[in-house]
Motif scaffolding. Structure first.
Motif, PDB file in Angstrom:
ATOM      1  N   THR A  80       0.792  -1.229   0.000  1.00 48.84           N
ATOM      2  CA  THR A  80       0.000   0.000   0.000  1.00 48.84           C
ATOM      3  C   THR A  80       0.829   1.287   0.000  1.00 48.84           C
ATOM      4  O   THR A  80       2.005   1.282   0.342  1.00 48.84           O
ATOM      5  CB  THR A  80      -0.891   0.023   1.257  1.00 48.84           C
ATOM      6  N   CYS A  81       0.138   2.387  -0.359  1.00 44.40           N
ATOM      7  CA  CYS A  81       0.758   3.719  -0.411  1.00 44.40           C
ATOM      8  C   CYS A  81      -0.026   4.652   0.504  1.00 44.40           C
ATOM      9  O   CYS A  81      -1.255   4.597   0.536  1.00 44.40           O
ATOM     10  CB  CYS A  81       0.700   4.221  -1.846  1.00 44.40           C
ATOM     11  N   ALA A  82       0.686   5.529   1.219  1.00 51.49           N
ATOM     12  CA  ALA A  82       0.014   6.422   2.175  1.00 51.49           C
ATOM     13  C   ALA A  82       0.093   7.883   1.744  1.00 51.49           C
ATOM     14  O   ALA A  82      -0.338   8.767   2.475  1.00 51.49           O
ATOM     15  CB  ALA A  82       0.650   6.260   3.556  1.00 51.49           C
ATOM     16  N   VAL A  83       0.647   8.142   0.556  1.00 59.60           N
ATOM     17  CA  VAL A  83       0.960   9.527   0.192  1.00 59.60           C
ATOM     18  C   VAL A  83      -0.296  10.382   0.007  1.00 59.60           C
ATOM     19  O   VAL A  83      -0.314  11.551   0.368  1.00 59.60           O
ATOM     20  CB  VAL A  83       1.863   9.559  -1.073  1.00 59.60           C
ATOM     21  N   ARG A  84      -1.361   9.778  -0.537  1.00 59.40           N
ATOM     22  CA  ARG A  84      -2.610  10.530  -0.714  1.00 59.40           C
ATOM     23  C   ARG A  84      -3.799   9.696  -0.225  1.00 59.40           C
ATOM     24  O   ARG A  84      -3.780   8.463  -0.316  1.00 59.40           O
ATOM     25  CB  ARG A  84      -2.816  10.894  -2.191  1.00 59.40           C
ATOM     26  N   GLY A  85      -4.838  10.396   0.244  1.00 62.62           N
ATOM     27  CA  GLY A  85      -6.024   9.727   0.770  1.00 62.62           C
ATOM     28  C   GLY A  85      -6.695   8.837  -0.266  1.00 62.62           C
ATOM     29  O   GLY A  85      -7.184   7.752   0.053  1.00 62.62           O
ATOM     30  N   HIS A  86      -6.665   9.272  -1.524  1.00 60.76           N
ATOM     31  CA  HIS A  86      -7.325   8.536  -2.597  1.00 60.76           C
ATOM     32  C   HIS A  86      -6.783   7.107  -2.698  1.00 60.76           C
ATOM     33  O   HIS A  86      -7.544   6.139  -2.788  1.00 60.76           O
ATOM     34  CB  HIS A  86      -7.089   9.307  -3.900  1.00 60.76           C
ATOM     35  N   ALA A  87      -5.445   6.988  -2.631  1.00 59.14           N
ATOM     36  CA  ALA A  87      -4.809   5.661  -2.744  1.00 59.14           C
ATOM     37  C   ALA A  87      -5.227   4.794  -1.553  1.00 59.14           C
ATOM     38  O   ALA A  87      -5.453   3.579  -1.693  1.00 59.14           O
ATOM     39  CB  ALA A  87      -3.294   5.802  -2.797  1.00 59.14           C
TER      40      ALA A  87
END
Ligand code: SAM
Ligand code: SF4
Length: 474
Positions: A80-87
């Motif tokens: 997973t990615c945490a950089v943006r809420g959308h992801a």
């Protein structure tokens, strides 16, 4: 007993080879001799892609093959990615969608890892809302994956494991890698980030900046070249601060020169280069290199000095433009790409227009554009943010429209020129070969698929936005 974030697993009792061999045996019994299948979904940046290749390396050692089909998978992992809420929301949605599959295949192991799992609230949410998820682990404990999977398989309980400060500071070498492609390879030179840009979650989920020893990087680089990869990208959140904390300090330009000296038919790229630490020495090294691409990804984020300051970026618009001017003088065919955040808290329309004017002034090859996404725990998330999302989305469209014009003008100038293109694949739809120039621009042309994985000389015949059409020069 349920393992949760406050009840961490004890230190592993055995070396990782033990867990690899035990998981292999367990899966052989479960599958009655058939090959177990794994499906790995990767979200986010190239660092996550590189991490997934390590996890796949472990899975291959544990006897797994890979599939894209959920129905035949015995193990499904979301990196997973945490950089943006959308992801993050996409991950929750996609995990939720597996509930029925798990009901039909109760022995399926569902796992989540990556940056989002280093966030306490995201990991807690998975624990509470998705009871069918078996294994959750953060970026700092990736090297313990075989042991964590073994525990999930043998202890008949859910396993949730995140890093601690000690694991944060550690680099574990010698992990297996199952590379996805045959032409492009990723090589991590450093982990973490110390910059704390005010909008960014990365330093909180990837920990403090730490560099690999140059000898370890050189060894891996040599083996990638020997394996025939032709486009090699060095990865780090800010490669320009590579080596600063090593016992025997070495800077990134020195590392680049060391790697560039390795003989072979390949290209060398790197990302990401933070403008505040990009030096003239770096540009000179690029200009003089034998294999170093004339491509620089230099994220500017915004064109207004007030916003850059609020973002804690450590440079001004003028400093950025001066660096670009120096780079263009030294490397006239330089291809520049960048990242931009639209709608940082408190940004006005006039300040946003300063970003558009900077984009016009520099003439980037392409942009990676994002609407600001508040990340809990960062400084920017506490700032007043009066501009509605829909308004920010309109600004983004305005920026993209400007870039389309710039790309079209740039590409039109390419017609008639000849480029050395690394052929990556054949398009399924139109059968055209698809390759990439040194400047990271996509070129489509007719040719035999035997060319895949090789360099070809291609003359550009037409241009459409950022994609070029060409013909093969025999
Ligand atoms: N270390 C790299 C750098 O400083 O350029 C970037 C790493 S980050 C994974 C990639 C890009 O995501 C950033 O350059 C930024 O444009 C964007 N980004 C990061 N945090 C963001 C946020 N909170 N909202 C929107 N975009 C964000
Ligand atoms: Fe995030 Fe800034 Fe570090 Fe890049 S340099 S990872 S944007 S904190």
């Amino acid at each position: 007993m349920k393992n949760d974030l406050s009840e961490r697993l004890p230190e592993p009792q055995h070396p990782k080879e033990f867990y690899i061999s035990e998981v292999r045996k367990i899966m052989q019994v479960r599958k009655r001799g058939k090959v177990p299948m794994a499906l790995v979904h990767t979200y986010g940046c190239q660092q996550n892609v590189a991490d997934s290749e390590k996890i796949k390396g472990f899975l291959a050692q544990m006897g797994f093959s890979f599939t894209e089909d959920e129905e035949e998978a015995d193990f499904i992992l979301f990196n997973t990615c945490a950089v943006r809420g959308h992801a993050e929301n996409r991950v929750f949605g996609n995990v939720g969608a597996l509930k029925d599959l798990k009901r039909r295949h109760p022995s399926l192991i569902i796992s989540l890892c990556g940056c989002m799992m280093e966030e306490k609230q995201a990991s807690e949410h998975i624990k509470q809302k998705f009871p069918f998820v078996n294994l959750v682990f953060g970026t700092h404990v990736l090297h313990r994956f075989p042991e964590l999977l073994w525990t999930a398989l043998t202890a008949s309980r859910r396993v949730f494991e995140r890093g601690d400060e000690q694991e944060d500071a550690r680099i574990v070498e010698g992990l297996p890698i199952h590379r996805d492609g045959t032409t492009r390879a990723w090589l991590t030179v450093m982990y973490g980030c110390d910059n704390f840009c005010s909008y960014c979650i990365v330093p909180y989920v990837r920990g403090r900046e730490r560099s690999r020893e140059p000898e370890a990087i050189l060894d891996e680089f040599r083996s990638i070249v020997a394996d025939g990869y032709k486009d090699i990208t060095l990865l780090g959140q800010n490669v320009n601060s590579y080596g600063k904390k090593l016992e025997r300090p070495i800077n990134f330009s020195q590392l680049l020169r060391m790697l560039d000296a390795v003989d072979g038919d390949y290209r060398l790229r790197f990302m990401t280069s933070h403008p505040k630490d990009a030096t003239h020495e770096l540009i000179d090294t690029m200009a003089e290199g034998r294999h170093i691409c004339h491509h620089l990804h230099l994220p500017v984020q915004a064109g207004s000095n007030r916003i850059l300051k609020e973002m804690n970026r450590g440079y001004t618009r003028e400093k950025y433009l001066a660096l670009v001017e120096y780079a263009r003088k030294k490397i006239p065919d330089l291809s520049l790409t960048t990242d931009i955040i639209v709608g940082f808290p408190g940004e006005t329309y006039e300040e946003f227009r300063e970003t558009v004017s900077l984009v016009r002034e520099v003439g980037f090859t392409s942009l990676f554009t994002f609407i600001y996404s508040p990340r809990e725990g960062t400084r920017a998330a506490r700032l007043p943010d009066p501009v509605p999302y829909e308004e920010k989305a309109r600004w983004l469209q305005e920026l993209c429209a400007e870039q389309e014009k710039i790309s079209a003008e740039r590409c039109a100038k390419e017609v008639g020129k000849t480029y050395r293109v690394l052929v990556e694949k054949q398009n399924e739809k139109d059968g055209l070969l698809c390759g990439r120039t040194d400047g990271n621009v996509i070129v489509l042309f007719e040719g035999s698929k035997e060319l895949i994985g090789n360099f070809a000389e291609v003359k550009i015949t037409a241009a459409r936005n950022w994609i070029l059409r060409g013909e093969l020069i025999q």
